[in-house]
Design a protein around this motif. Structure first.
Motif, PDB file in Angstrom:
ATOM      1  N   SER B 151     -11.631  39.816  25.513  1.00  0.00           N
ATOM      2  CA  SER B 151     -11.630  40.116  24.078  1.00  0.00           C
ATOM      3  C   SER B 151     -10.272  40.658  23.683  1.00  0.00           C
ATOM      4  N   TYR B 152      -9.892  40.359  22.409  1.00  0.00           N
ATOM      5  CA  TYR B 152      -8.534  40.734  21.981  1.00  0.00           C
ATOM      6  C   TYR B 152      -8.406  42.195  21.585  1.00  0.00           C
ATOM      7  N   ASP B 153      -9.345  42.653  20.760  1.00  0.00           N
ATOM      8  CA  ASP B 153      -9.104  43.964  20.171  1.00  0.00           C
ATOM      9  C   ASP B 153     -10.387  44.791  20.144  1.00  0.00           C
ATOM     10  N   PRO B 154     -10.516  45.745  20.946  1.00  0.00           N
ATOM     11  CA  PRO B 154      -9.536  46.120  21.967  1.00  0.00           C
ATOM     12  C   PRO B 154      -9.588  45.155  23.130  1.00  0.00           C
ATOM     13  N   LEU B 155      -8.559  45.216  23.947  1.00  0.00           N
ATOM     14  CA  LEU B 155      -8.502  44.352  25.117  1.00  0.00           C
ATOM     15  C   LEU B 155      -9.591  44.765  26.108  1.00  0.00           C
ATOM     16  N   THR B 156     -10.510  43.843  26.386  1.00  0.00           N
ATOM     17  CA  THR B 156     -11.462  44.064  27.475  1.00  0.00           C
ATOM     18  C   THR B 156     -11.589  42.768  28.250  1.00  0.00           C
ATOM     19  N   VAL B 157     -11.942  42.901  29.508  1.00  0.00           N
ATOM     20  CA  VAL B 157     -12.237  41.728  30.332  1.00  0.00           C
ATOM     21  C   VAL B 157     -13.627  41.960  30.901  1.00  0.00           C
ATOM     22  N   ILE B 158     -14.525  41.027  30.627  1.00  0.00           N
ATOM     23  CA  ILE B 158     -15.893  41.197  31.106  1.00  0.00           C
ATOM     24  C   ILE B 158     -16.316  39.954  31.861  1.00  0.00           C
ATOM     25  N   LEU B 159     -16.890  40.205  33.056  1.00  0.00           N
ATOM     26  CA  LEU B 159     -17.446  39.102  33.824  1.00  0.00           C
ATOM     27  C   LEU B 159     -18.964  39.177  33.715  1.00  0.00           C
ATOM     28  N   TYR B 160     -19.549  38.064  33.244  1.00  0.00           N
ATOM     29  CA  TYR B 160     -21.004  37.989  33.108  1.00  0.00           C
ATOM     30  C   TYR B 160     -21.550  37.043  34.155  1.00  0.00           C
ATOM     31  N   ARG B 161     -22.782  37.317  34.568  1.00  0.00           N
ATOM     32  CA  ARG B 161     -23.520  36.305  35.329  1.00  0.00           C
ATOM     33  C   ARG B 161     -24.900  36.210  34.692  1.00  0.00           C
ATOM     34  N   GLY B 162     -25.261  35.014  34.355  1.00  0.00           N
ATOM     35  CA  GLY B 162     -26.542  34.811  33.698  1.00  0.00           C
ATOM     36  C   GLY B 162     -26.686  35.666  32.455  1.00  0.00           C
ATOM     37  N   GLY B 163     -25.588  35.880  31.769  1.00  0.00           N
ATOM     38  CA  GLY B 163     -25.623  36.638  30.529  1.00  0.00           C
ATOM     39  C   GLY B 163     -25.589  38.143  30.723  1.00  0.00           C
ATOM     40  N   LYS B 164     -25.624  38.582  31.986  1.00  0.00           N
ATOM     41  CA  LYS B 164     -25.595  40.018  32.246  1.00  0.00           C
ATOM     42  C   LYS B 164     -24.193  40.446  32.655  1.00  0.00           C
ATOM     43  N   ALA B 165     -23.696  41.498  32.033  1.00  0.00           N
ATOM     44  CA  ALA B 165     -22.358  41.971  32.367  1.00  0.00           C
ATOM     45  C   ALA B 165     -22.354  42.506  33.802  1.00  0.00           C
ATOM     46  N   GLN B 166     -21.395  42.016  34.584  1.00  0.00           N
ATOM     47  CA  GLN B 166     -21.278  42.451  35.978  1.00  0.00           C
ATOM     48  C   GLN B 166     -20.129  43.450  36.139  1.00  0.00           C
ATOM     49  N   VAL B 167     -18.990  43.078  35.588  1.00  0.00           N
ATOM     50  CA  VAL B 167     -17.796  43.918  35.713  1.00  0.00           C
ATOM     51  C   VAL B 167     -17.143  43.987  34.339  1.00  0.00           C
ATOM     52  N   VAL B 168     -16.790  45.194  33.911  1.00  0.00           N
ATOM     53  CA  VAL B 168     -16.148  45.367  32.611  1.00  0.00           C
ATOM     54  C   VAL B 168     -14.855  46.144  32.803  1.00  0.00           C
ATOM     55  N   LEU B 169     -13.737  45.538  32.399  1.00  0.00           N
ATOM     56  CA  LEU B 169     -12.461  46.246  32.446  1.00  0.00           C
ATOM     57  C   LEU B 169     -12.156  46.798  31.059  1.00  0.00           C
ATOM     58  N   ASN B 170     -11.782  48.054  31.010  1.00  0.00           N
ATOM     59  CA  ASN B 170     -11.398  48.738  29.768  1.00  0.00           C
ATOM     60  C   ASN B 170     -12.563  48.855  28.783  1.00  0.00           C
ATOM     61  N   GLY B 171     -13.770  48.818  29.279  1.00  0.00           N
ATOM     62  CA  GLY B 171     -14.922  48.983  28.400  1.00  0.00           C
ATOM     63  C   GLY B 171     -14.976  50.360  27.781  1.00  0.00           C
ATOM     64  N   ARG B 172     -14.438  51.338  28.475  1.00  0.00           N
ATOM     65  CA  ARG B 172     -14.430  52.697  27.939  1.00  0.00           C
ATOM     66  C   ARG B 172     -13.082  53.028  27.285  1.00  0.00           C
ATOM     67  N   GLY B 173     -12.183  52.044  27.251  1.00  0.00           N
ATOM     68  CA  GLY B 173     -10.904  52.266  26.577  1.00  0.00           C
ATOM     69  C   GLY B 173      -9.970  53.222  27.298  1.00  0.00           C
ATOM     70  N   LEU B 174     -10.057  53.265  28.623  1.00  0.00           N
ATOM     71  CA  LEU B 174      -9.175  54.170  29.370  1.00  0.00           C
ATOM     72  C   LEU B 174      -7.943  53.458  29.899  1.00  0.00           C
TER      73      LEU B 174
END
Lengths: 540, 964
Positions: B151-174
């Protein structure tokens, strides 16, 4: 299918004899029971197995006895005949492991073809090595016999020393007894003895003199009182008469009194009032001339009383003592008599320190100050006793040495180590030089200078369980213990690992654990003479 | 010996048997960690927290055939500072996310991954990125169920499997990458770098304080104890939060002395107050439960749930702190704070533990297949003091018939601790000594440390100095000088490529024209210690962070990578001294991701306490799931004098550790196994023999990890990923795929213990054949654990190959026959594997090996036990380093061991006595003892069928028919 073609059965070690690996003594137990399927008992009797299962490279018997010639059993043994050399038993774990065991010079521990039969060479090398060892032992044991001879000489020397000391002690004991008796008698006379002593004419005369003196004193005091009363009368006359009356009798009496009493004439005195008594006393003293040793009136006045209070019985004893000897030191110094010999050196060192302090503070008198209250008889006695103790000590020491001389825990049952008592050996190990004074102390001295560390003092031989004191193994280890403490470590200690050699020499020094040293050494004292069979082999 | 022990003792004095905590930083004592945690605290408190980092949508540039894209990232705090983002998906589904500052004042360190990775990963040819106005996304995977959304704003990188989030980068904005800046002078301090218009100047408020805080906390200089870090580059730390919204357990990030299932460092009732720290350090007498850093760092973390396993590898070489929290029982938040370097995160999508291991080891390499002897018993001590001492130790092992393969020499062999240089006073004949050891099939391992005594009569130092390959002090002008075992010392900078060939040349055993270690043999192997690096007078017993390495990088940039280079190069050196090369053996204390390719590690200087024995088991397990299976801890404990019971139990731990070495400090009493009194001595002998009998199992497990990356020691969650009951178990584990389940005893006075069985399956006690039946929901069973046995069970369904003849060394077992233990499962079947090769060379890569599968299966009522050629079936997966296209069953190695038999087959759990047992129609000799059958639920001694000498070879195909 391919795997069926490949599935050729793999023969287990084929062709192994049933008796392979069986030591000669057990061969009768490995006899065929008749057929391969007939049963054979494991040596421990725990199981019966077919005869075919013996040496089939599969472990059937719990005791491993079915596989003497293979490595199948973890707990078995295997015998190598080693023809041309000496047969030996090796653990089964060494059979068939791909290594040619040195103990198995015939190569029978491995599959055929792997190991050469080297028994001839091994045997020869073994003989050579044995010969070299025997040579060392021959030479070493000769030196050892000199050590033993030394011990015998020591024995004789000590025995004669002991005999002489015993004789001396006998003499000294008598002397001490006599002197002690003398000193004691003075100190512990009985009432009867005192009475007897009081019968002495001297004592009787002394008492008479004393009584007479007391009587004289009594009479003398009476006279003094009368004289004083007369003086008072005359003084009153002197001061109270009327000179204008010109009564010559009175005047003569006053003048006579004044002359006798050393008083100035009263008519002169009246002009200047003051005491005249001192002048009179001075006049009196000046007048008196005493014979030698005679008491002055003043002394008589002051000291006669105390003289007459004397304890004549004590005087009587003192008189006897006076005829005896003057005595030694105070109790503090005489404690030596009660200190056991072993502690004596420590005690003396301690005492000297203590006394020097006490002297400093004025509490005790110096060691050489004669005690006033000890008689000469006691001192003589005490000197004699010291001499006896010293002789006793010498005797004890000699006896101790004699006991240790053949004691296995000390110099060996043949006294072979006595010669080395106090011998100091050293080894330069680079950073340090190590020194061991046998039966004494081991030290580590820095080669770059500096103070040495004590590595401990001799405590014992090899006292490991199962090692018999007096056995050769017993003397292969010497322990020096309780040396200086290591920083954050134990007290330093040394184990001296000794083997037979023609010289007394330290070979290596190691510190396998911190501050615990292992020093190897050789000594002829460990070279036992060759016994008959060995010597015989020697000749071959 | 005296000098160095007193040096060591100086450090002991203040607190005996306690870590000197004041020597090592807490997060609060490290400015960047303080800043990172403060950032996290501000985010926690804020109602409207939003990451200032965003992707510039117009910059997104996808390269379709490469399935990667790059984009510009900016921070609203510093609009003029430029960052770049690079996201790519590898052909195995791993997502790599990289972010760096571009056109900055300086360059951030970006080489950490290049030291860890075996090669540049291949980009997936199939993934197609779709760009939209708010994000870039890609969907892939065998079931097309994986989606990566940037996602662009804010920048996050999320890996989903079967629609479920597995790994989220910068989800908490740190996410925060502190850019390079020049040190502000007094008046420039106002944090206004946007073009100033009048109103902004008037306001004078710090408009970044909400994110960065009010103060410049420790930007330009930092003091710790008596040391000052000059920080010439200023602040450059990196913060990133990585969340696992659907995973309640995280494992990994070695090396810490704590539980496997990582306890929390944040949130209510956090187990630790400090984050986990990764900063390789020589921690003296470390604590048995602590997030403190230790000797090595692997920034690789698994996140696990009953549904899936994922993992991340954060390729950073600088000091890193990791906070772990569980907002709920089924989710995990982590926060990674690093001192320097770029963001370079690899997301491994799993979804099984085996997938994660394959993905991670494809990046950083699988553990090298060790030499066979290296899995046997290693006898070490600081120090065997002379060549005669070594000979004597060998003699006494042999006299007691206790197996041992390797004798080790610690630092005292070296004259004045000049490594390579023998102290001839004590080791006058090193080569003869080694030959005496090698004569029994054994090896020696000798220590070589990376610090060089600064004296010109030491050729290694002199050459390193002349080559200019020494680490420089701050400023980069002068060679750094520090204090270590050898006194005043210098450190080789292995980041300098000029040091590589030179270092390798030192190990050549034959005389050449330059100095090399001719007083060694090709059977001399190496121990690399002190490579954190440990520096006695340095900050945190290590190197000043402002020291300078090759390329001008500061020590802070590469600190955690430092140790792996020495390990790598020494390993290469040992391979290059012979032609053809032989497998190296190098033990390292410090390590990083990728170290598994170069040899073994151990857990450093542990204490002789029950706590350390217990945590050692967990640390070795963590290392195994960290990709580095060849791990062990010092048997007996490095410090202290263990009582006999403790020592025996420690051997029980050691025989079930991949790396099995006894070691002891110089101040300890000697404790070689032959020194113990009975019954302990005999127990140790039998434990050692047990390890040797199981060497085929170990070696087969190492083959597997060398190919698949699946660890040698497997905690429950790896083997039974869906069994919640096993997720936190870390005191029992499985040995490879063998079916052996081990629970070493690490407590005093134990006579029995409880073992957790995760399934409805029968497990057999290895010693007594007692059959225990588990339950599908998991079940605890009580098993005997007297001092003379290590509780371990054979899982029903396994066939375990062993060699039962005790030998003095593993080399001497080469021709010994095998025993197969066939542990029937509830259905009456079983299977197992055996891999063998020459154990020393790389000829296995030329197809010279055997890889067998043993299968027991029911055919009607009968049981068939057969041996099949797995190598022929799966040649491509047989060996590490090469995918063979075919396999020749008649290769040289197979021919060499053609006469090696299976001497015994033992079958547990048959239901009735067989009528006959045959091979190829020929009746065999066999014995049957009735007992519990595998298909019943009864507990009791299993039935045992012992088949004597079936006359089959271990390398050939065969079938045994058991007629019931």
């Amino acid at each position: 299918m391919l795997w069926l073609l490949l599935a050729l059965p793999i023969p287990s070690l084929a062709g192994i004899e049933k008796t392979s690996g069986v030591p000669p003594s057990l061969l009768p137990r490995y006899r065929s029971p008749g057929s391969n399927s007939a049963s054979w008992s494991c040596l421990d009797g725990s199981k019966s197995i077919p005869w075919s299962a013996v040496n089939d490279d599969y472990c059937d018997c719990p005791d491993g006895s079915d596989e003497p010639g293979t490595g199948a059993c973890p707990n078995g043994t295997s015998y190598c005949r080693n023809e041309g050399h000496i047969g030996s038993l090796i653990p089964s774990t060494r059979v068939g492991d791909g290594l040619c065991e040195p103990e198995c010079c015939d190569g029978s521990d491995e599959r055929p073809g792997l190991c050469l039969n080297v028994c001839k060479e091994v045997g020869e090398a073994y003989q050579k090595q044995q010969e070299a060892e025997r040579k060392v032992r021959r030479t070493g044991s000769k030196i050892r016999s000199l050590y033993i001879a030394h011990a015998q000489k020591e024995k004789k020397r000590l025995e004669s020393q002991i005999a002489a000391a015993e004789a001396e002690i006998t003499v000294r004991e008598k002397e001490v007894a006599r002197l002690k008796d003398l000193a004691d008698t003075t100190e512990s006379l009985s009432e009867a003895a005192i009475q007897h002593k009081k019968e002495s004419p001297l004592y009787k005369s002394l008492i008479e003199h004393s009584l007479a003196l007391k009587s004289l004193q009594r009479e003398y005091k009476k006279h003094l009182e009368r004289e004083k009363a007369l003086g008072d009368i005359l003084d009153a006359l002197r001061l109270g008469y009327n000179p204008n009356y010109q009564d010559m009798a009175v005047l003569e009496a006053v003048r006579g009194w004044e002359a006798l009493a050393g008083l100035p004439h009263i008519n002169d005195v009246r002009k200047e009032e003051g005491s005249t008594e001192d002048e009179g006393a001075v006049a009196e003293q000046q007048e008196e001339t005493l014979g030698e040793g005679e008491w002055s009136a003043a002394k008589l006045d002051k000291e006669l009383d105390s003289l007459l209070k004397s304890d004549y019985e004590t005087l009587l004893i003192e008189h006897d003592k006076h005829l005896g000897a003057p005595a030694g030191g105070s109790l503090l110094f005489n404690l030596t008599a009660y200190i056991p010999d072993v502690f004596l050196p420590q005690y003396l060192a301690f005492r000297n320190t203590l006394v020097s302090w006490l002297e400093t503070f004025g509490i005790a008198k110096g060691i050489n100050d004669d005690s006033a209250d000890t008689s000469a008889a006691r001192k003589t006695y005490q000197d004699a006793e010291k001499a006896l103790q010293s002789a006793q000590k010498d005797l004890d020491k000699a006896q101790n040495e004699l006991e240790r001389l053949y004691e296995p825990e000390w110099y060996g049952s043949e006294g072979e180590w006595k010669k080395l008592d106090g011998t100091c050996l050293s080894k330069d190990a680079g950073e340090y030089t190590y020194e061991i004074c046998l039966f004494g102390e081991a030290k580590q001295k820095p080669n770059k200078g500096g103070s040495f560390q004590s590595l401990g003092k001799f405590t014992h031989w090899n006292n490991a369980p199962g090692v018999e004191p007096g056995s050769p193994e017993y003397y292969t280890k010497q322990y020096y213990e309780r040396g200086s403490k290591c920083w954050n470590g134990p007290m330093r200690s040394v184990t001296v690992l000794t083997s037979c050699g023609t010289e007394n020499v330290l070979l290596t020094v190691a510190e396998p654990e911190k501050c615990e040293y292992h020093i190897t050494m050789t000594s002829p004292a460990l070279c036992l003479p060759l016994d008959d069979s060995e010597a015989h082999r020697d000749e071959l | 010996m005296r000098a160095l022990s007193s040096f060591l003792l100086l450090t002991i004095v203040p607190a005996a048997f306690a870590v000197k905590s004041q020597d090592f930083k807490t997060c609060a004592q490290a400015a960047f960690c303080r800043r990172g945690r403060a950032l996290s605290a501000r985010a926690q408190e804020s109602q409207a927290w939003k990451s200032p980092y965003s992707v510039d949508p117009s910059s997104v540039a996808v390269s379709p055939e490469q399935a990667s894209f790059v984009a510009a990232v900016k921070s609203s705090l510093y609009p003029n500072i430029k960052f770049s983002l690079d996201v790519r998906v590898h052909d195995d589904g791993v997502v790599r996310v990289r972010m760096d500052e571009v056109d900055g004042l300086r360059k951030r360190y970006d080489e950490a991954a290049s030291w860890a990775l075996t090669a540049e990963p291949t980009i997936s040819p199939d993934v197609k990125w779709a760009v939209s106005k708010k994000d870039v996304r890609a969907t892939y995977g065998a079931k097309n169920d994986i989606e990566v959304v940037v996602s662009y704003d804010p920048l996050t990188v999320i890996l989903y499997r079967g629609g479920k989030a597995q790994v989220v980068l910068n989800g908490r904005g740190l996410l925060h990458m502190e850019h390079f800046r020049t040190k502000a002078t007094g008046e420039e301090k106002a944090p206004v770098d946007a073009p100033a218009d009048d109103s902004q100047v008037v306001m004078q408020v710090n408009n970044r304080a909400w994110f960065e805080g009010e103060e410049e906390d420790g930007f330009w200089e930092e003091k710790f104890g008596s040391w000052t870090d000059s920080k010439p580059k200023g602040p450059e730390s990196l913060s990133i939060d990585i969340n696992f919204p659907n995973h309640g357990h995280v494992y990994g990030i070695p090396q810490h002395a704590t539980r496997l299932d990582l306890p929390t460092t944040t949130g209510e009732n956090a187990h630790f107050s400090d984050p986990y720290r990764l900063y390789n350090a020589d921690v003296f007498e470390y604590l048995a439960d602590s997030p403190m850093s230790l000797y090595g760092s692997i920034p690789f973390m698994h996140a696990h749930s009953a549904e899936s396993t994922v993992a991340i590898f954060n390729a950073v070489g600088s000091e890193t702190w990791i906070d772990v929290g569980h907002p709920s029982a089924t989710s995990t938040e982590t926060h990674w704070i690093s001192e320097s370097g770029i963001l370079d995160v690899f997301i491994m999508p799993g979804p099984t533990p085996a997938d994660v291991f394959a993905q991670y080891t494809r990046l950083t390499g699988t553990p090298a297949l060790p030499a066979h002897w290296a899995l046997a018993y290693h006898q070490c001590r600081w120090n065997y003091i002379s060549s005669d001492d070594v000979r004597d130790v060998q003699r006494r092992f042999d006299a007691e018939d206790m197996p041992v393969d390797v004798f080790w020499l610690d630092i005292e062999y070296a004259e004045e601790h000049k490594y390579f240089i023998w102290d001839k006073k004590t080791f006058p004949d090193p080569v003869d000594m080694m030959h005496d050891v090698e004569a029994i099939g054994r090896k020696m391992v000798v220590i070589i440390d990376p610090h060089l005594k600064r004296t010109d009569d030491y050729p290694v130092y002199k050459e390193a100095k002349e080559l200019g390959v020494l680490v420089k002090s701050p400023g980069g002008e002068n060679n750094y000088e520090g204090w270590c075992w050898s006194g005043s010392s210098a450190w080789i900078d292995f980041f300098n490529p000029s040091s590589w060939d030179w270092w390798k040349s030192l190990f050549i055993t034959e005389q050449g024209d330059k100095w090399s270690w001719t007083e060694s043999t090709v059977d001399t192997y190496i121990w690399n210690d002190m490579n954190e690096p440990s520096i006695f007078n340095g900050p945190e017993i290590s190197m000043p962070r402002d020291n300078v390495h090759h390329g001008g990088w500061e020590h802070r940039d590469i600190h955690n990578i430092n140790g792996v280079l020495l390990h790598n190069l020494t390993s290469q050196a040992l391979m290059s001294r012979t032609d053809p090369p032989r497998r190296p053996f190098v033990l390292t204390r410090s390590f990083y991701a990728g170290s598994q390719r170069f040899g073994a590690m151990w857990t450093g200087d542990n204490l002789g306490t029950w706590e350390h024995m217990a945590v050692g088991v967990k640390m070795v397990l963590v290392n195994n799931i960290g990709g580095f299976s060849f791990a062990g801890s010092d048997v007996g404990g490095f410090f202290g004098n263990p009582e006999p019971e403790m020592l025996v139990r420690w051997y029980g731990v050691g025989i079930f550790s991949p790396f099995f070495r006894a070691h002891a400090h110089i101040d300890t009493k000697r404790r070689e196994p032959y020194l113990l009194d009975e019954p302990y001595k005999s127990i140790l002998r039998s434990l050692l023999r047990l390890r040797y009998s199981l060497l085929p199992v170990w070696y087969t497990a190492f083959r597997e990890t060398s190919v698949t990356g699946l660890p040698v020691l497997r905690p429950h969650w790896v083997v039974f990923p869906k069994d919640e009951g096993g997720f936190s178990l870390d005191d029992q584990y499985f040995l490879g795929s063998s079916g052996l389940l081990v629970k070493p005893i690490t407590d005093k006075g134990v006579t029995e213990t409880s073992i957790y069985l995760p399934e409805d399956q029968v497990y057999y006690d290895y010693y007594s054949y007692e059959a225990y039946r588990g339950a599908s929901k998991g079940k605890n069973v009580t098993v005997p654990a007297a001092l003379d046995r290590v509780p371990f069970l054979v899982r029903g369904g396994s066939i375990v190959p062993t060699r039962e003849r005790p030998r003095r060394s593993s080399m001497l077992m080469k021709r010994d026959p095998f025993t197969l233990r066939v542990a029937l499962d509830t259905s009456g079947a079983a299977a197992g594997e055996l891999y063998l090769d020459d154990g020393e060379t790389f000829s296995h890569r030329d197809g010279k090996f055997i890889w067998r599968k043993f299968v027991a299966s029911k055919q009607h009522k009968d049981l068939r036990i057969k041996s099949v050629d797995l190598a022929a079936q799966r040649p491509g997966e047989a060996v590490d380093g090469v995918a063979l296209s075919n396999y020749n069953g008649a290769n040289d190695f197979a021919k060499d061991i053609a006469t090696v038999r299976v001497e015994r087959v033992v079958v547990f759990g048959l239901s009735t006595k067989p009528k006959s047992v045959q091979v190829g129609g020929k009746e065999l000799y066999w014995e049957y003892t009735p007992g519990v059958a595998s298909d019943t639920k009864k507990q009791g001694t299993a039935s045992v069928l012992v088949i004597k000498d079936p006359g089959v070879g271990v390398s050939s195909d065969w079938e045994i028919a058991v007629q019931v």
